[in-house]
Design an enzyme around this catalytic site. Structure first.
Site, PDB file in Angstrom:
ATOM      1  N   GLU A   1       0.835  -1.206   0.000  1.00  0.00           N
ATOM      2  CA  GLU A   1       0.000   0.000   0.000  1.00  0.00           C
ATOM      3  C   GLU A   1       0.875   1.265   0.000  1.00  0.00           C
ATOM      4  OE1 GLU A   1      -3.692  -0.167   2.079  1.00  0.00           O
ATOM      5  OE2 GLU A   1      -3.634  -2.353   2.142  1.00  0.00           O
ATOM      6  N   GLY A   2       1.908   1.202  -0.805  1.00  0.00           N
ATOM      7  CA  GLY A   2       2.847   2.308  -0.917  1.00  0.00           C
ATOM      8  C   GLY A   2       4.063   2.049  -0.057  1.00  0.00           C
TER       9      GLY A   2
END
Lengths: 267, 334, 380
Positions: free
Chosen positions: C363-364
């Site tokens: 998620e990043g």
């Protein structure tokens, strides 16, 4: 179908420790829980309701005001309504007096909720371990009882109870109204749900106090109305002086044990 | 009610074949001492169907008098029939004390009877005494999962009733019986018995889990690690003719049926030999097995509390120890 | 500034805590060891109403606060990081974009089954050639008049093997770059859609991470999620929320690792003393707890901002950056304190260290978080 489940709030006896110096129970910091056997009784009622959705489940507990926490937990799991029986004159009751008060509570709650077809209890509470209050309530009410229930299901005008006996299980048929006490079944009770939990938080729990039962015989309740009383309590002695065996490996230890046991004619 | 006699009663529960359950005969041992202190007779009350064997056993183990209720309606235990019979006997004879074995049936019957008689009941006693002056029984029982012992008295109500755990007292040696035997003609009508047995299912798999009657028990706990971890335990139990027990941790984990559980929420046992394997010895477990004659503990953790009650403690891996022990026993027995 | 749980929120967390002790914690090692997706835990959490925590009751949600949801992710992660990401990928990455951007029909059809936990959700953005550079989407959605035709693949998709519904991104206009990406709702049984095999990972090994393959996958017209060519915004805003869930996961892992380490150091005797009596142990653990609590404030602040519909993209990035790096640091240090025992799989420390690492990546990555934060600061 109208079911009353009797529950007790108990200290989690698995968390109780002994003060090694004073040799007394350390009760501080021990969490209060719903007596696990009462949880099984509630689950048995919930399973009847799963199959018969018009079933109403009412829970009752006798105890101090803090016992509302136990009742709220039951509401968050499966109960529809809860009543607390709490009064100063009830304190110090032994099992017989407790069952007599609860019998009066059953009659009172029936005026409000309608007659109960069945009363479910845990087989015993894990603090007292007496297993008496359930059968005694049944006796006061004049109901038939089945103890050590594992599961219960409706079968026409009868309740079919799977009962644990020494040799296995029996299926017992009993007509309504009746009282059943439950022991640990093969399955785990369900968990509370978020929705029920929120509703339980907001639920009003009526309290049946000292003046809730005008016809009660006050000579049969509380410490004075209890035939039994506690003369003393003490922490049990542990035996000491066993033989420790710790040989070089498991095989050697096992052989040593065998020698000792057979030498002492134990095996 | 008032006591009409100073007699002490022992309810002797029977099996369906008319023999006595051990606990009833065991209770005659402390009963003898208690009846003497109370200044009355030791009376065995035998209820069942075709109970000659049970009466004989009570007679040979010290009863002064035996009251017998024999009838087909008492073959299979029912709360209703037994409560009616026992209450009517108590009302007729008025004993001062009564002991009932704390079996499932005894714990079902005791509160029903005491409540009908409006008297006190003390459950699951493990020690008994009598106050010489008052004749009050001091009923001692574990509470809080065995963490605490409580001594209970019932000073103003008679009979004073207690249920007593199986295995706590030992049967006395059999002697020639000289008891007076009284037959009571009590019958219970069908419609007074409000429960019916629809089906009997013996333990699935035909496994014997008579923990309370077992002479040897081999038990497993969390340390066995899983259902397959019970295999070496079962193997040893088979070799010894023992019953397999378990701690709550093993039962809760679903490794073995609850019927095998020893301890506070399971069975209280008092075998000649108890072998605890991978059981740490939580107080709840110890409460259920500490009256065993000889306790052997096998555990990896040298500080496990089970060693505090063990007569023989092996610090080691049960999976190494058990197969060797089983092998040694097999060899010795040829 | 008020980042604590109110009484009701705390009670829900306590209830989950009891559940975790019985159902989640005892399985964590096995789930990791066997790389087994804890499917039964999904169903039990669904029965409890924990699979749609911050969504409206009319769609089957629990109607609880976002902060409460974040607390739930944290609590789950204390016991099993795999279980935590199962819930947060489902809730943050699938339920949330449908609740935010979905039509009423889409919400009725999908959100209500997702929130009750009858269905499990997943999110498909990453591709073999489009990881941190998410704009390089190769998956294509062609408008075929009465339906969309999707071709391409997605990788590293959490919950993929068990999910019923996927929020998936594809190029609807290649010439427009990120402005040509659209979001779609794909059901697992749509023709031409296939889930690949389970990725063998370093940590969160029970999590079902698989490839998604689209071969002429037919997606109904009405399954476009949000506006045409506005998918990149759907993805980015979804990830802003998702990052808070991952940050909470990191917090849970770190806190559990400290808690277990405290227990261990009070039992372990060396040089005749409990190792908790050595000042190095005390100072190390004090530093770790202070860092975790600092990260916790960032996480709760981001959750509060999202709950209050305030801009939170940078707050979520800071929370995830700090919490995930803290988790990696703390789990590495607790393993050092627990030594040889900590290195064995008898203890949870090595698992927690492996689980912590992913929170710096998915998620990043931490680098993406730094890009978001510096962008918000105007450092160009």
């Amino acid at each position: 179908m109208n079911i009353l489940v009797c529950v007790k709030q108990v200290p989690d006896t698995t968390e109780i420790k002994i003060d090694p110096v004073k040799n007394t129970l350390i009760r501080e910091g021990v969490p209060s829980i719903v007596n696990p056997f009462d949880g099984y009784a509630l689950e048995a009622a919930a399973r009847i309701k799963d199959k018969n959705p018009d079933t109403k489940i009412v829970v009752v507990s006798m105890g101090p005001p803090q016992a509302t926490a136990a009742l709220k937990e039951c509401l968050s799991i499966a109960a529809d309504k809860a009543y607390l029986v709490s009064g100063r004159t009830f304190g110090g009751s032994d099992t017989l007096a407790t069952s007599y008060i609860l019998y009066n509570a059953v009659k009172k709650i029936e005026e409000l909720e309608g007659k109960f077809d069945a009363i479910f209890c845990g087989k015993q509470a894990i603090d007292g371990d007496t297993a008496q209050v359930g059968p005694e309530i049944a006796e006061h009410l004049g109901y038939p009882q089945v103890t050590y229930g594992l599961e219960a299901e409706l079968d026409g005008d009868m309740l079919k109870v799977k009962k644990e006996v020494e040799e296995g299980v029996e299926i017992i048929g009993v007509k309504f109204p009746c009282l059943v006490t439950f022991t640990k079944p093969a399955w785990d009770p369900r968990y509370p749900t978020v929705k029920r939990k929120l509703a339980a938080n907001r639920a009003e729990i009526p309290v049946l106090g000292d003046d809730a039962f005008p016809d009660i015989d006050t000579s049969r309740i509380g410490l004075k109305g209890s035939p039994t009383n506690v003369k003393k309590t003490f922490v049990p002695q542990r035996k000491t002086g066993g033989v420790k065996i710790q040989e070089s490996d498991g095989r050697a230890s096992a052989q040593k044990l065998f020698e000792l046991l057979s030498g002492a004619s134990i095996i | 009610m008032e006591a009409k006699t100073k007699d002490l009663w022992v309810f002797v529960e029977t099996n369906e074949d008319g023999t006595a359950k051990n606990v009833g005969i065991e209770l005659l041992t402390p009963g003898k001492m208690m009846a003497a202190k109370q200044g009355g007779q030791l009376v065995a009350v035998v209820i069942g169907s075709g109970v000659d064997e049970a009466v004989k056993a009570a007679n040979e183990h010290g009863a002064d008098k035996i009251i017998v209720v024999d009838g087909p309606e008492f073959k299979h235990y029912t709360t209703d029939a037994y409560a009616i019979a026992l209450v009517s006997l108590v009302e007729k004879y008025g004993p001062t004390s009564m002991m009932i074995g704390a079996t499932n049936n005894g714990r079902d019957l005791g509160p029903r009877v005491s409540c009908r008689l409006n008297t006190g009941l003390t459950a699951d006693c493990t020690a008994l005494d009598v106050d010489d002056e008052t004749g009050n029984v001091a009923w001692t029982r574990p509470a809080f999962g065995g963490n605490l012992m409580a001594t209970i008295i019932c000073p103003n109500h008679r009979p004073q009733i207690g249920t007593v755990r199986p295995g706590v007292f030992k049967k006395s040696n059999a002697v020639e019986g000289k008891a007076e035997i009284v037959k009571e003609d009590i019958h219970v009508a069908d419609d007074q018995i409000r429960t019916q047995v629809l089906e009997i299912i013996k333990d699935m798999g035909g496994e014997n889990v008579d923990l309370e009657g077992a002479e040897i028990i081999v038990s497993g706990g969390r340390g066995v690690g899983g259902p397959e971890g019970f295999e070496p335990i079962k193997a040893l139990a088979k070799e010894l003719g023992a019953t397999v027990g378990a701690s709550r941790a093993a039962v809760d984990a679903g490794w073995i049926a609850h019927a095998h559980q020893v301890g506070q929420t399971g069975k209280t046992v008092g075998p000649k030999l108890y072998i605890a394997c991978g059981i740490s010895g939580a107080i709840q477990h110890i409460a259920g097995m500490s009256s065993s004659d000889v306790i052997v503990a096998i555990n990896k953790d040298p500080d496990a509390p089970i060693f505090d009650v063990a007569d023989y403690g092996i610090v080691g891996n049960l999976f190494e120890v058990l197969p060797v022990l089983t092998e040694e026993i097999k060899k010795a027995r040829g | 500034m008020n980042f604590h749980f109110n009484e009701e929120e705390q009670e829900i967390l306590d209830m989950l805590h009891d559940f975790c002790l019985k159902e989640v914690a005892p399985k964590a090692a096995e789930v990791d060891e066997q790389e087994r997706f804890p499917e039964e835990t999904w169903h039990k959490l669904a029965d409890m109403g924990m699979m749609g925590v911050p969504f409206a009751e009319e769609y089957g949600g629990a109607g609880l606060t976002y902060l409460n949801y974040i607390g739930i992710c944290e609590e789950l992660a204390k016991h099993c990081a795999t279980t935590s990401v199962m819930v947060s990928a489902h809730t943050s990455l699938c339920c949330w974009p449908i609740s935010q951007y979905g039509t009423e029909e889409q919400k009725q059809k999908y959100l209500s089954k997702l929130c009750t936990g009858e269905w499990l959700g997943a999110f498909g953005l990453t591709e073999p050639g489009a990881g941190t550079d998410a704009a390089m989407q190769k998956t294509i959605a062609e408008d075929k008049g009465d339906h969309w035709l999707l071709n391409g693949s997605k990788i590293f998709i959490t919950n993929a093997g068990y999910a019923n519904v996927f929020v998936v991104f594809a190029m609807t206009d290649k010439s427009l770059g990120t402005k040509g990406i659209s979001a779609f709702i794909v059901e697992k049984d749509f023709p031409g859609f296939k889930v690949g095999s389970h990725e063998k990972k370093m940590g969160i090994r029970g999590s079902s991470t698989c490839e998604l393959v689209f071969e002429d996958c037919v997606v109904p017209k009405e399954n476009l999620l949000g506006e045409l060519n506005k998918g990149f915004k759907v993805a980015m805003t979804t990830l802003d929320g998702g990052r808070i869930g991952i940050a909470a996961q990191a917090l849970g892992i770190a806190q559990a690792s400290i808690d277990e380490c405290v227990k261990y150091t009070k039992e372990r005797i060396q040089f005749g003393r409990r190792i908790s009596q050595f000042q190095n142990t005390q100072f190390q653990l004090a530093d770790m707890q202070a860092k975790v609590d600092a990260a916790r404030l960032l996480v709760y602040r981001a959750a509060q901002a999202k709950q209050d519909h305030e801009p939170h993209s940078h707050l979520a990035a800071m929370a995830k950056l700090v919490a995930s790096e803290t988790a990696s640091d703390v789990t590495r240090r607790t393993l050092q304190l627990t030594g040889g025992y900590g290195y064995t799989r008898e203890y949870p420390f090595e698992r927690m260290m492996r689980d912590a690492k992913i929170t710096e990546i998915y998620e990043g990555t931490s680098e993406v978080q730094r890009m978001v934060i510096s962008g918000w600061m105007g450092v160009k």
